[in-house]
Motif scaffolding. Sequence first.
Motif, PDB file in Angstrom:
ATOM      1  N   SER A  88      74.062  29.103   7.612  1.00  0.00           N
ATOM      2  CA  SER A  88      72.704  29.662   7.580  1.00  0.00           C
ATOM      3  C   SER A  88      72.404  30.453   6.317  1.00  0.00           C
ATOM      4  CB  SER A  88      72.478  30.571   8.799  1.00  0.00           C
ATOM      5  OG  SER A  88      72.666  29.860   9.993  1.00  0.00           O
ATOM      6  N   ILE A  89      73.449  30.923   5.630  1.00  0.00           N
ATOM      7  CA  ILE A  89      73.238  31.797   4.471  1.00  0.00           C
ATOM      8  C   ILE A  89      73.933  31.274   3.227  1.00  0.00           C
ATOM      9  CG2 ILE A  89      73.613  34.117   3.538  1.00  0.00           C
ATOM     10  CD1 ILE A  89      73.392  35.169   6.405  1.00  0.00           C
ATOM     11  N   LEU A  90      75.267  31.173   3.265  1.00  0.00           N
ATOM     12  CA  LEU A  90      76.033  30.881   2.054  1.00  0.00           C
ATOM     13  C   LEU A  90      75.734  29.500   1.480  1.00  0.00           C
ATOM     14  CD1 LEU A  90      79.509  32.386   3.054  1.00  0.00           C
ATOM     15  CD2 LEU A  90      77.686  33.453   1.702  1.00  0.00           C
ATOM     16  N   ALA A  91      75.442  28.522   2.343  1.00  0.00           N
ATOM     17  CA  ALA A  91      75.225  27.148   1.873  1.00  0.00           C
ATOM     18  C   ALA A  91      73.767  26.875   1.509  1.00  0.00           C
ATOM     19  CB  ALA A  91      75.702  26.154   2.942  1.00  0.00           C
ATOM     20  N   ARG A  92      72.910  27.875   1.589  1.00  0.00           N
ATOM     21  CA  ARG A  92      71.481  27.685   1.330  1.00  0.00           C
ATOM     22  C   ARG A  92      71.081  28.324   0.005  1.00  0.00           C
ATOM     23  NH1 ARG A  92      68.557  26.495   6.008  1.00  0.00           N
ATOM     24  NH2 ARG A  92      69.964  25.474   7.517  1.00  0.00           N
ATOM     25  N   ARG A  93      69.933  27.872  -0.500  1.00  0.00           N
ATOM     26  CA  ARG A  93      69.356  28.523  -1.663  1.00  0.00           C
ATOM     27  C   ARG A  93      68.844  29.907  -1.273  1.00  0.00           C
ATOM     28  NH1 ARG A  93      65.627  23.917  -4.695  1.00  0.00           N
ATOM     29  NH2 ARG A  93      67.364  22.520  -5.307  1.00  0.00           N
ATOM     30  N   ASN A  94      68.719  30.788  -2.265  1.00  0.00           N
ATOM     31  CA  ASN A  94      68.263  32.158  -2.014  1.00  0.00           C
ATOM     32  C   ASN A  94      69.099  32.812  -0.909  1.00  0.00           C
ATOM     33  OD1 ASN A  94      66.139  31.847  -3.920  1.00  0.00           O
ATOM     34  ND2 ASN A  94      64.912  30.818  -2.330  1.00  0.00           N
ATOM     35  N   ALA A  95      70.432  32.691  -1.058  1.00  0.00           N
ATOM     36  CA  ALA A  95      71.341  33.178  -0.014  1.00  0.00           C
ATOM     37  C   ALA A  95      71.145  34.658   0.266  1.00  0.00           C
ATOM     38  CB  ALA A  95      72.789  32.908  -0.427  1.00  0.00           C
ATOM     39  N   CYS A  96      70.895  35.449  -0.782  1.00  0.00           N
ATOM     40  CA  CYS A  96      70.750  36.896  -0.570  1.00  0.00           C
ATOM     41  C   CYS A  96      69.500  37.201   0.245  1.00  0.00           C
ATOM     42  CB  CYS A  96      70.705  37.614  -1.917  1.00  0.00           C
ATOM     43  SG  CYS A  96      70.813  39.408  -1.778  1.00  0.00           S
ATOM     44  N   ALA A  97      68.407  36.511  -0.058  1.00  0.00           N
ATOM     45  CA  ALA A  97      67.174  36.712   0.699  1.00  0.00           C
ATOM     46  C   ALA A  97      67.372  36.322   2.157  1.00  0.00           C
ATOM     47  CB  ALA A  97      66.035  35.895   0.077  1.00  0.00           C
ATOM     48  N   ARG A  98      68.115  35.233   2.384  1.00  0.00           N
ATOM     49  CA  ARG A  98      68.394  34.805   3.761  1.00  0.00           C
ATOM     50  C   ARG A  98      69.303  35.813   4.471  1.00  0.00           C
ATOM     51  NH1 ARG A  98      66.752  29.758   5.067  1.00  0.00           N
ATOM     52  NH2 ARG A  98      68.180  29.731   6.843  1.00  0.00           N
ATOM     53  N   ALA A  99      70.251  36.385   3.718  1.00  0.00           N
ATOM     54  CA  ALA A  99      71.120  37.397   4.312  1.00  0.00           C
ATOM     55  C   ALA A  99      70.313  38.619   4.744  1.00  0.00           C
ATOM     56  CB  ALA A  99      72.204  37.804   3.315  1.00  0.00           C
ATOM     57  N   LEU A 100      69.346  39.022   3.906  1.00  0.00           N
ATOM     58  CA  LEU A 100      68.478  40.141   4.278  1.00  0.00           C
ATOM     59  C   LEU A 100      67.637  39.799   5.498  1.00  0.00           C
ATOM     60  CD1 LEU A 100      67.219  41.524   0.840  1.00  0.00           C
ATOM     61  CD2 LEU A 100      68.576  42.747   2.555  1.00  0.00           C
ATOM     62  N   ARG A 101      67.182  38.539   5.567  1.00  0.00           N
ATOM     63  CA  ARG A 101      66.359  38.123   6.696  1.00  0.00           C
ATOM     64  C   ARG A 101      67.146  38.178   8.007  1.00  0.00           C
ATOM     65  NH1 ARG A 101      64.278  32.473   5.543  1.00  0.00           N
ATOM     66  NH2 ARG A 101      63.597  33.599   3.686  1.00  0.00           N
ATOM     67  N   TRP A 102      68.434  37.817   7.924  1.00  0.00           N
ATOM     68  CA  TRP A 102      69.270  37.818   9.122  1.00  0.00           C
ATOM     69  C   TRP A 102      69.928  39.174   9.379  1.00  0.00           C
ATOM     70  CZ3 TRP A 102      69.252  34.302  12.802  1.00  0.00           C
ATOM     71  CH2 TRP A 102      68.879  32.988  12.513  1.00  0.00           C
ATOM     72  N   SER A 103      69.808  40.122   8.462  1.00  0.00           N
ATOM     73  CA  SER A 103      70.531  41.394   8.586  1.00  0.00           C
ATOM     74  C   SER A 103      70.214  42.184   9.857  1.00  0.00           C
ATOM     75  CB  SER A 103      70.300  42.265   7.344  1.00  0.00           C
ATOM     76  OG  SER A 103      68.932  42.584   7.184  1.00  0.00           O
ATOM     77  N   PRO A 104      68.949  42.176  10.369  1.00  0.00           N
ATOM     78  CA  PRO A 104      68.734  42.899  11.630  1.00  0.00           C
ATOM     79  C   PRO A 104      69.580  42.352  12.773  1.00  0.00           C
ATOM     80  CG  PRO A 104      66.634  42.444  10.565  1.00  0.00           C
ATOM     81  CD  PRO A 104      67.683  41.671   9.817  1.00  0.00           C
ATOM     82  N   LEU A 105      69.812  41.011  12.769  1.00  0.00           N
ATOM     83  CA  LEU A 105      70.643  40.416  13.819  1.00  0.00           C
ATOM     84  C   LEU A 105      72.079  40.895  13.704  1.00  0.00           C
ATOM     85  CD1 LEU A 105      71.147  38.395  16.133  1.00  0.00           C
ATOM     86  CD2 LEU A 105      71.528  36.642  14.375  1.00  0.00           C
ATOM     87  N   PHE A 106      72.641  40.828  12.489  1.00  0.00           N
ATOM     88  CA  PHE A 106      74.041  41.233  12.303  1.00  0.00           C
ATOM     89  C   PHE A 106      74.218  42.729  12.544  1.00  0.00           C
ATOM     90  CE2 PHE A 106      73.884  37.450   9.382  1.00  0.00           C
ATOM     91  CZ  PHE A 106      74.641  36.634  10.192  1.00  0.00           C
ATOM     92  N   ALA A 107      73.327  43.534  11.956  1.00  0.00           N
ATOM     93  CA  ALA A 107      73.428  44.987  12.137  1.00  0.00           C
ATOM     94  C   ALA A 107      73.188  45.363  13.595  1.00  0.00           C
ATOM     95  CB  ALA A 107      72.430  45.697  11.232  1.00  0.00           C
ATOM     96  N   GLY A 108      72.168  44.746  14.195  1.00  0.00           N
ATOM     97  CA  GLY A 108      71.832  45.056  15.585  1.00  0.00           C
ATOM     98  C   GLY A 108      72.937  44.655  16.541  1.00  0.00           C
ATOM     99  N   ALA A 109      73.508  43.451  16.336  1.00  0.00           N
ATOM    100  CA  ALA A 109      74.592  43.003  17.214  1.00  0.00           C
ATOM    101  C   ALA A 109      75.805  43.918  17.096  1.00  0.00           C
ATOM    102  CB  ALA A 109      74.977  41.566  16.863  1.00  0.00           C
ATOM    103  N   THR A 110      76.097  44.343  15.869  1.00  0.00           N
ATOM    104  CA  THR A 110      77.225  45.252  15.654  1.00  0.00           C
ATOM    105  C   THR A 110      76.989  46.583  16.366  1.00  0.00           C
ATOM    106  OG1 THR A 110      77.637  44.253  13.491  1.00  0.00           O
ATOM    107  CG2 THR A 110      78.624  46.413  13.907  1.00  0.00           C
ATOM    108  N   LEU A 111      75.813  47.144  16.193  1.00  0.00           N
ATOM    109  CA  LEU A 111      75.477  48.413  16.842  1.00  0.00           C
ATOM    110  C   LEU A 111      75.489  48.279  18.365  1.00  0.00           C
ATOM    111  CD1 LEU A 111      72.648  49.499  14.415  1.00  0.00           C
ATOM    112  CD2 LEU A 111      74.711  50.827  14.882  1.00  0.00           C
ATOM    113  N   PHE A 112      75.025  47.131  18.855  1.00  0.00           N
ATOM    114  CA  PHE A 112      75.015  46.901  20.303  1.00  0.00           C
ATOM    115  C   PHE A 112      76.435  46.962  20.864  1.00  0.00           C
ATOM    116  CE2 PHE A 112      75.322  44.114  23.995  1.00  0.00           C
ATOM    117  CZ  PHE A 112      74.310  44.617  24.806  1.00  0.00           C
ATOM    118  N   ILE A 113      77.368  46.296  20.167  1.00  0.00           N
ATOM    119  CA  ILE A 113      78.759  46.290  20.611  1.00  0.00           C
ATOM    120  C   ILE A 113      79.344  47.701  20.568  1.00  0.00           C
ATOM    121  CG2 ILE A 113      81.082  45.494  20.019  1.00  0.00           C
ATOM    122  CD1 ILE A 113      79.378  43.385  21.342  1.00  0.00           C
ATOM    123  N   VAL A 114      79.042  48.434  19.492  1.00  0.00           N
ATOM    124  CA  VAL A 114      79.576  49.788  19.333  1.00  0.00           C
ATOM    125  C   VAL A 114      79.089  50.707  20.450  1.00  0.00           C
ATOM    126  CG1 VAL A 114      79.535  51.845  17.883  1.00  0.00           C
ATOM    127  CG2 VAL A 114      79.865  49.614  16.835  1.00  0.00           C
TER     128      VAL A 114
END
Length: 408
Positions: A164-190
């Motif tokens: 979803s991120i590393l293999a796509r163009r504009n990988a950094c922009a895609r990483a920012l777009r997905w960051s609420p999911l990663f950050a939120g999932a991490t916080l949820f587990i914590v």
Amino acid sequence: MSELILVLGLLAGAYMAWNIGANDVANGMATAVGAKAITMRQAVLLGGTLDFIGATFVGSHVTTTIRENILIAEKITQDPQVMMLGMLAALLSAAFWVFFATWSQFPVSTTHSIVGALIGFGIVSGGLRAIVWAKITAIVASWIVSPILSGVLSFLIFHFVRKSILARRNACARALRWSPLFAGATLFIVVASFLMKTPLGKRLQISDWDALGIALSISVVLGLVAQEWLGRTIRRFDEEGVEEIFRRFQVFTSCYVALAHGANDVANAVGPVAGIYAIYATQSVATTTPVPTWLLAGGGLFIALGVFTWGYRVIETLGSRITTLTNTRGFAVDFGTATSVLLASKMGLPVSTTHAAVGAVIGVGLGGGLAAVDCKVVFKISIYWVITLPLAAIPTMMIFKALMWIFN
């Protein structure tokens, strides 16, 4: 004699706590070091401090002296001094085994070490009928379940990141777009892990459903806040920017694993000590006893000292010898480890954080193909897992017999 056994028990508990810190800090900090998110010195400082905080302020204030119902106390002895000597022997044996594993730079389960030691005491003092074998079967099953569960989770997370991120163009922009999911999932587990079926949750009178609601609310809000913060502070918007985003996530998840480790595993050292102390105070054999805060703090202090003085040895194995780690891979490892341990603990499965961490590293490594994983190191680690129970149990029998001869 009781006073001398108590003093020896306190010293053995301190030694066991030191060994726990030296071996288990790798569970949380190894991937961050291996992916170069933090330095070895920072890992040792963070790991030691957070282990102490977790042990002292979040650690359980009530623990079973007959650890996880491994032993049937009625079939062993009702002699207080014999039970004290048995707990002392178990502590010494488990500590010696963890010390040897750390010296060899291999991660082992400190929980299973103390369980194996208690099995040895149970067999030598009460025979095979004194052991709850159903629990032992579950522990053996966890050798398979725990690393597979965390390995699969970490593999899927890294596969998602790569596709979803590393293999796509504009990988950094895609990483920012997905960051609420990663950050939120991490916080949820914590948040969920500290509120669901924990002493903290019970003290706050929070039900499991309330804990899930609180964790979800916090994760949604702070996930969006994290996205805004990352967008303003990321220095480069290229592939290096992607790694920088996940580097920050990884430091956070590593800190969480270290904090949780101190809270959960301090009982491996202070549980038997609390049993010795309770027997000394009451002159009777009890299966459950309150653990004083000063004992938790002492356990946390020696765990931290173990991290500071020898924690780097196993970090090197877990962080660099199994497979090469990047920040995205390291995040997948930490998230897979924390999630699998939380799920398993809530299901009542006796899993080891160490086993989960190793399985997660292997799972992420397999994302690059079998050749990306050093199978020789994995095989050696597996051997250490299998021999933990007998190599903690057999010395306990010998130490217990020696102590009985000395004190009688």
